[in-house]
Design an enzyme around this catalytic site. Structure first.
Site, PDB file in Angstrom:
ATOM      1  N   SER A  15       0.833  -1.200   0.000  1.00  0.00           N
ATOM      2  CA  SER A  15       0.000   0.000   0.000  1.00  0.00           C
ATOM      3  C   SER A  15       0.866   1.247   0.000  1.00  0.00           C
ATOM      4  CB  SER A  15      -0.912   0.020   1.236  1.00  0.00           C
ATOM      5  OG  SER A  15      -0.151   0.097   2.425  1.00  0.00           O
ATOM      6  N   SER A 149      11.732   9.899   6.866  1.00  0.00           N
ATOM      7  CA  SER A 149      10.595  10.776   7.135  1.00  0.00           C
ATOM      8  C   SER A 149      11.134  12.139   7.541  1.00  0.00           C
ATOM      9  CB  SER A 149       9.729  10.215   8.271  1.00  0.00           C
ATOM     10  OG  SER A 149       8.800  11.174   8.746  1.00  0.00           O
ATOM     11  N   TYR A 162       9.706   6.984  16.684  1.00  0.00           N
ATOM     12  CA  TYR A 162       9.647   7.104  15.233  1.00  0.00           C
ATOM     13  C   TYR A 162      10.760   7.999  14.706  1.00  0.00           C
ATOM     14  CZ  TYR A 162       7.557   7.694  10.601  1.00  0.00           C
ATOM     15  OH  TYR A 162       7.325   7.695   9.233  1.00  0.00           O
ATOM     16  N   LYS A 166      13.854   6.876  12.226  1.00  0.00           N
ATOM     17  CA  LYS A 166      14.041   7.497  10.916  1.00  0.00           C
ATOM     18  C   LYS A 166      15.306   8.354  10.878  1.00  0.00           C
ATOM     19  CE  LYS A 166      10.399   5.784   8.912  1.00  0.00           C
ATOM     20  NZ  LYS A 166      10.524   4.823   7.772  1.00  0.00           N
TER      21      LYS A 166
END
Length: 258
Positions: A15, A149, A162, A166
């Site tokens: 996805s 990110s 997170y 990243k």
């Protein structure tokens, strides 16, 4: 680098950005291995692109090896895109000040295990397979793109795990690119901003939420499309002079604290 007839392994390809990358790679003539935990969605994407699905949890080395070997059966493995990732928000200190309410350390480990360690595991194994190939006409054996990110630079409140994961992906970009230069393999990182993926849900409420998020983007004032990210990934893969770099694709956003 010409990727026609080569095989490409894309993690997190069921996805979002990963699926968009898989479609654009197939359109360029690559044989794509769609690697993901979601078998139904992954198989559907594989059928769309004329590729094959491989069940992969990037924290399981044996599954990564199996996916790499599957890619080698389709053709010379010259492309690897690491798009698999997870993340959620959690404050470092709980509201009641107790040790028990502090951030869940196992959750922190899980995010780092998937986003950073899983990415590196895929890189080391995919690059090993590439290193055995004969160079192309441009002198390359392969190219790798990792997805990071903007949270690596502008992490928000609650994004410690997170952002750390990243940030690690960004931090290893240049040293790993330097390592892989000896094998004629390029490595770059793309850092997306706010991208319209299934993570935001569906329906009117989701659309209103995404519209509000888009107002914080410098220009254009909207969420990015997966195909816009995939386009940059493809450029990093095919541009033979692009190496060791992290590219933000974010509409100019700089994330506020919350």
């Amino acid at each position: 680098m010409d990727i026609r007839g080569a095989s490409a392994l894309v993690t997190g390809a069921a996805s979002g950005i990963g699926a968009a990358v898989a479609r654009q790679l197939a359109a360029r003539g690559a044989h794509v291995v769609v690697a993901d935990l979601d078998a139904d969605a992954g198989q559907a994407v594989a059928e769309q692109v004329g590729g094959v699905f491989a069940p992969v949890d990037v924290t399981r080395t044996e599954q990564v090896v199996a996916a790499v070997e599957e890619a080698e059966r389709l053709g010379p493995l010259r492309v690897l895109v690491n798009s698999a990732g997870i993340g959620w928000a959690e404050r470092t200190v709980g509201r009641d000040g107790s040790f028990a309410s502090a951030a869940d350390l196992d959750a922190f480990r899980r995010v780092v295990s998937v986003n950073l360690i899983g990415t590196f595991d895929c890189v080391r194994l995919g690059a090993t397979a590439m290193s055995r190939l004969e160079p192309t006409e441009t002198g390359e054996r392969g190219a790798i793109v990792n997805l990071a990110s903007v949270a690596a630079f502008d992490g928000q409140i609650g994004q410690a795990a997170y952002s750390a994961s990243k940030g690690g992906v960004v931090g290893m970009t240049l040293p790993v690119a330097r390592d892989l230069a000896a094998s004629a393999i390029r490595l770059n990182t793309v850092a997306p901003g706010l991208i319209d993926t299934p993570i935001y849900g569906e329906g009117e409420a989701a659309e209103q939420f995404k519209a509000r998020l888009g107002e914080s983007v410098l220009f254009p004032r909207r969420l990015g499309a997966p195909d816009e990210l995939a386009s940059m990934v493809l450029e990093c893969l095919t541009n033979s002079y692009m190496n060791g770099e992290t590219v933000r694709v974010d509409g100019g956003i700089r994330m506020p604290p919350k």
